[in-house]
Design a protein around this motif. Sequence first.
Motif, mmCIF file in Angstrom:
data_model
loop_
_atom_site.group_PDB
_atom_site.id
_atom_site.type_symbol
_atom_site.label_atom_id
_atom_site.label_comp_id
_atom_site.label_asym_id
_atom_site.label_seq_id
_atom_site.Cartn_x
_atom_site.Cartn_y
_atom_site.Cartn_z
ATOM 1 N N ASN A 57 0.826 -1.206 0.000
ATOM 2 C CA ASN A 57 0.000 0.000 0.000
ATOM 3 C C ASN A 57 0.866 1.265 0.000
ATOM 4 O O ASN A 57 0.537 2.264 -0.655
ATOM 5 C CB ASN A 57 -0.921 -0.017 1.224
ATOM 6 C CG ASN A 57 -2.000 1.035 1.142
ATOM 7 O OD1 ASN A 57 -2.741 1.106 0.157
ATOM 8 N ND2 ASN A 57 -2.089 1.881 2.174
ATOM 9 N N GLN A 79 0.812 4.277 -2.827
ATOM 10 C CA GLN A 79 0.490 5.657 -2.481
ATOM 11 C C GLN A 79 1.630 6.620 -2.792
ATOM 12 O O GLN A 79 1.385 7.756 -3.211
ATOM 13 C CB GLN A 79 0.116 5.739 -0.987
ATOM 14 C CG GLN A 79 -1.132 4.963 -0.610
ATOM 15 C CD GLN A 79 -2.364 5.420 -1.360
ATOM 16 O OE1 GLN A 79 -2.542 6.619 -1.622
ATOM 17 N NE2 GLN A 79 -3.229 4.472 -1.719
ATOM 18 N N LYS A 133 -4.761 -0.572 -7.222
ATOM 19 C CA LYS A 133 -5.418 -0.687 -5.917
ATOM 20 C C LYS A 133 -5.137 -2.060 -5.323
ATOM 21 O O LYS A 133 -4.975 -3.048 -6.035
ATOM 22 C CB LYS A 133 -6.920 -0.447 -6.047
ATOM 23 C CG LYS A 133 -7.648 -1.459 -6.901
ATOM 24 C CD LYS A 133 -9.144 -1.160 -6.955
ATOM 25 C CE LYS A 133 -9.895 -2.183 -7.817
ATOM 26 N NZ LYS A 133 -11.350 -1.930 -7.844
ATOM 27 N N LEU A 134 -5.073 -2.070 -3.995
ATOM 28 C CA LEU A 134 -4.851 -3.309 -3.257
ATOM 29 C C LEU A 134 -6.220 -3.922 -2.985
ATOM 30 O O LEU A 134 -6.955 -3.469 -2.101
ATOM 31 C CB LEU A 134 -4.095 -3.023 -1.965
ATOM 32 C CG LEU A 134 -3.738 -4.227 -1.092
ATOM 33 C CD1 LEU A 134 -2.872 -5.228 -1.854
ATOM 34 C CD2 LEU A 134 -3.026 -3.768 0.171
#
Length: 680
Positions: free
Chosen positions: A540, A544, A555-556
């Motif tokens: 993450n 970011q 996206k995770l």
Amino acid sequence: MLDVIGYSLCLVGNLLLFLLLLTVRRPGLPKRLLLVAVVTNLLWALTHIGAATGVSGSFWLLFLEGAKSLIWLMFISSVLKRDLHRLSSLLSQPVTLFSIALPLMLLLLGAPGFLSFKWLLLIQTVIPLVMLILLETLYRQAGSERWHYKPLVLYLGATSLFDFVMYADATMVSSIDPMFWTARGYIYALLLPALVIAIRRIKHWGIEIFVSRDVVLHSSLLLLAGGYLFVMAIAGYAIRYIGGDWSGAVQLVLLFLSLILLLVLFLSNTFRARIKVFITKHFFANQYDYREEWLKLSQSLSGSENNLRQVFDNGLNSLMAAINYSSGMLLKFNGKNQQIMSSIGHPPLTDIEKEVLEQLKVFLQQKHWLVDIEELRYRPFVYEGLKVNHAILNQCRFQLVLPFYRDEQLWGVALLYAPTEQKIRLDWELRDYLNAVIAQVANYLFHYEAAKEVAENAQFAAFNRMSAFVLHDLKNVLAQIDLILCNAQQHKNNPEFIEDTFETLAHTKSRMEKMLRQLTEKKEALPSSTRTLNLGNLVNKVIQERCQGLLPIPKLAESDEIELILDEEKFSNVLYHLISNAQQATPDDGSVELKVKVSKSDAGALLEITDTGCGMSQEFIATRLFKPFDTTKGNAGMGIGAYDAKNYIEKVGGRIEVVSQVGQGTRFSLFLPATAAIDA
């Protein structure tokens, strides 16, 4: 009269062989028996001359026929049994007793007159058969030494076969044909050189005969001249026999022309040199034991030198030791420059010596030939085509110029020098020997030169590879700075953004300092520390902080709580490379999803990166995806992102699997082993 000449030739030949054998001081049973056999041949030939001139009678003929056969059969028996050193031991052997039975019968019963003439002829017919049987046994058991025994078998086999034919014919008609009797002396004389060759070849007899090569050369030339004049005489006789009044003039002209031609051949240095080389090659032992010299050379070239100067010194030393020279120099030609690679006991070259080498270089490039400066002074015809100023040769201190070739091009030369008493004269054998030594030394030198070039190229390749990785890291730094600039207009008044910006800049400064250290210390990677990390949080964080500048935004989608012991910076780089590649391969309206979960099949951690991009073919995945410095992005890519990711994952004991279809997207699966993963 013809029979007297034939047996006289046989007498002279055996007398010369007897004198040569007297020079051998080493004792041995074969030597003693051979000496007695040659003396018996002498007396045998002398008795036949006496019988032809009416001096000696039949008793001595029969006695010496039997004695000759007896001694030669005993000699062959001693050759069959090498381990016998005493005459009593030889006579106790059954083979010896069987062999000498008939000659003894001839001596004890035939010479006194107890046997009739027919019985004498029959015994003389059988004795050569016994000799042939022994020779066949000797040749069969010689094995790998047959080459040594061939001349001996030829001499005794041919003479025994002739005696068998002569006595077999005499047994049928109860009288000896005068033609056989006359030719016998010539046959024995002509075959005698084969016995001399056999004596030289068979070393374990302890007999070493030395005949000067020059003597053999001149004797061979005289023999050749005699044969040539004999053929011319036969031709002249045929012309005189056929022709009429003109035959005498034609015979005189033919004889005159033949003498002129013979004189021209003998005065030709090339003809004499070729005859001498032929005689030396086929009738004399080599000056060097090539096996021993080769092993000695290989041992001297097997050292482990640390630098090229030591390599060249060792090569030059080995070359000089091969011919016992004390001084030398090894030069390499670089265009018109003469680079000294090694010098041992040799003074620096003078300008005149350098000029001589420049003149020799053209000749050596065209003709692979060893140059002896002293021979060049006095026998320039040997170096046909060599253009050199002979007036300055006397000022050259080196004697031998030995060329080295690399890919058929002249690489350089070795210059060798020795005091007058140690100098050698180049002949065909020494040239062949030196050519073999030069080839071995050249391979040794060129191997180390090539190894040095490979090592230097490897250093440059490592530096280039390290530079590529540093440039790739710079792209990551640039991506972080671009991300700050993109958000600056919108969040420049936000204190939290400013705080994050300073934190990012500090991290960027640290990374750039690390890259500068890599460049300074010429290392691809500096030591790093590992620590326990939460895999989901790390993924993450990379999304970011590094992956917000491109669409689609990754996206995770799923994240299990898994902790790993990893190098945060290196693993972050791996994730960024793979995520960035997925973003670039996917259209803006596509998707890039990441999943962190426990791998049930491997009992470890599994990280999946899935995109809906253009996909890849199986051939591309197999041949190009993980190949370093191979990119489909043109100048925009370095081609090491996927390679670096695969290399790092495999180093920590994991693996990468790729599933992709053209036009449908790609999934990267990163497996980490259970030993490196700790469930939270």
